[in-house]
Motif scaffolding. Structure first.
Motif, PDB file in Angstrom:
ATOM      1  N   ASN A   1      43.808  29.523  91.787  1.00  0.00           N
ATOM      2  CA  ASN A   1      42.455  29.777  91.306  1.00  0.00           C
ATOM      3  C   ASN A   1      42.212  28.984  90.022  1.00  0.00           C
ATOM      4  O   ASN A   1      42.850  29.228  89.007  1.00  0.00           O
ATOM      5  N   GLY A   2      41.307  28.024  90.097  1.00  0.00           N
ATOM      6  CA  GLY A   2      41.120  27.111  88.971  1.00  0.00           C
ATOM      7  C   GLY A   2      40.092  27.557  87.952  1.00  0.00           C
ATOM      8  O   GLY A   2      39.895  26.889  86.937  1.00  0.00           O
ATOM      9  N   LYS A   3      39.445  28.696  88.201  1.00  0.00           N
ATOM     10  CA  LYS A   3      38.366  29.111  87.290  1.00  0.00           C
ATOM     11  C   LYS A   3      38.804  29.220  85.832  1.00  0.00           C
ATOM     12  O   LYS A   3      38.095  28.776  84.937  1.00  0.00           O
TER      13      LYS A   3
ATOM     14  N   LEU B   1      42.592  17.673  83.030  1.00  0.00           N
ATOM     15  CA  LEU B   1      41.383  18.137  83.710  1.00  0.00           C
ATOM     16  C   LEU B   1      41.342  17.657  85.144  1.00  0.00           C
ATOM     17  O   LEU B   1      40.788  18.313  86.013  1.00  0.00           O
TER      18      LEU B   1
ATOM     19  N   LEU C   1      38.650  23.089  79.605  1.00  0.00           N
ATOM     20  CA  LEU C   1      38.042  21.772  79.693  1.00  0.00           C
ATOM     21  C   LEU C   1      36.836  21.678  78.766  1.00  0.00           C
ATOM     22  O   LEU C   1      36.506  20.619  78.253  1.00  0.00           O
TER      23      LEU C   1
ATOM     24  N   LEU D   1      40.653  27.554  84.162  1.00  0.00           N
ATOM     25  CA  LEU D   1      40.841  26.260  83.509  1.00  0.00           C
ATOM     26  C   LEU D   1      39.538  25.706  82.958  1.00  0.00           C
ATOM     27  O   LEU D   1      39.538  24.822  82.104  1.00  0.00           O
ATOM     28  N   LYS D   2      38.426  26.222  83.450  1.00  0.00           N
ATOM     29  CA  LYS D   2      37.140  25.669  83.028  1.00  0.00           C
ATOM     30  C   LYS D   2      36.936  25.777  81.524  1.00  0.00           C
ATOM     31  O   LYS D   2      36.480  24.846  80.871  1.00  0.00           O
TER      32      LYS D   2
ATOM     33  N   PRO E   1      41.785  21.356  90.563  1.00  0.00           N
ATOM     34  CA  PRO E   1      40.348  21.651  90.699  1.00  0.00           C
ATOM     35  C   PRO E   1      39.976  22.852  89.848  1.00  0.00           C
ATOM     36  O   PRO E   1      40.747  23.797  89.728  1.00  0.00           O
ATOM     37  N   THR E   2      38.783  22.791  89.246  1.00  0.00           N
ATOM     38  CA  THR E   2      38.376  23.865  88.343  1.00  0.00           C
ATOM     39  C   THR E   2      37.242  24.698  88.915  1.00  0.00           C
ATOM     40  O   THR E   2      36.745  25.601  88.255  1.00  0.00           O
TER      41      THR E   2
END
Lengths: 93, 93
Positions: free
Chosen positions: B75-77, A83, B83, B79-80, A87-88
């Motif tokens: 683009n880290g979206k 995590l 998590l 990954l949310k 960056p998320t």
DNA sequence: AATATAGGCAAGCAGGGGCTTGCATGTCAA
DNA sequence: TTGACATGCAAGCCCCTGCTTGCCTATATT
């Protein structure tokens, strides 16, 4: 570290983690049963056992043996490093 | 969703993500060069291109084509969701 | 002691994934 | 227009992985 990414790459292993999060301390046969019931996964006992080995090696599952039974618990600590790696939020650097 | 897990399972792809986080808007050849320099990855251009396809399909990389060049951003979206799927503290359920 | 239960070990198979090679496409420069 | 540059497409190879099968060990149960 590499083991953690590899471990969660498999959908069956992710289902196992989901199961153990929901109810800790399950045995191999219990896990097999619930995978069939709730996820439609009909893999053999040995297949699930091998998945548990991978998850244990990655530290995502901890196990305790008592007599002829082995109980498994989920452990989320190894996921922390993932995590924090990227960056998320929506930023594009 | 499954694509995201598969995408980050490969160490070369994770290195690509690291590179794009550090510097966005890189082209394919720039990425290849930096992978050699900083990570010792000597894969061919096509190999990296295929990795970028996987990352794009997973939504972890967005690209914009201008003329004969294609620029890539992290683009880290996606990954949310990962998590939030499992708890990351030390609790054992 | 004999049987059943919970799990482990090891070999083999089949499919997928990563990589390479070769060629094709499209764009910019001289 | 010709050539160089940045990338895309497609086929083939090899290894890794997930799965099965078969057998073995150890602990309970009766």
């Amino acid at each position: 570290m590499d083991d953690v990414f590899r471990a969660i790459a498999d959908p069956t292993r992710r289902a196992i983690l989901d199961e153990l999060v929901q109810r800790g301390g399950q045995t191999l046969f219990e896990i097999c049963g619930r995978l069939v019931m709730k996820h439609g996964i009909r893999s053999s006992r040995q297949a699930i056992s091998q998945h548990l080995e991978v998850l244990e090696a990655a530290g995502l599952v901890v196990a305790k043996k008592e007599g002829r039974c082995k109980f498994h618990w989920f452990n989320g600590k190894p996921l922390k490093a993932i995590l924090e790696r990227w960056p998320t939020d929506g930023r594009r650097s």
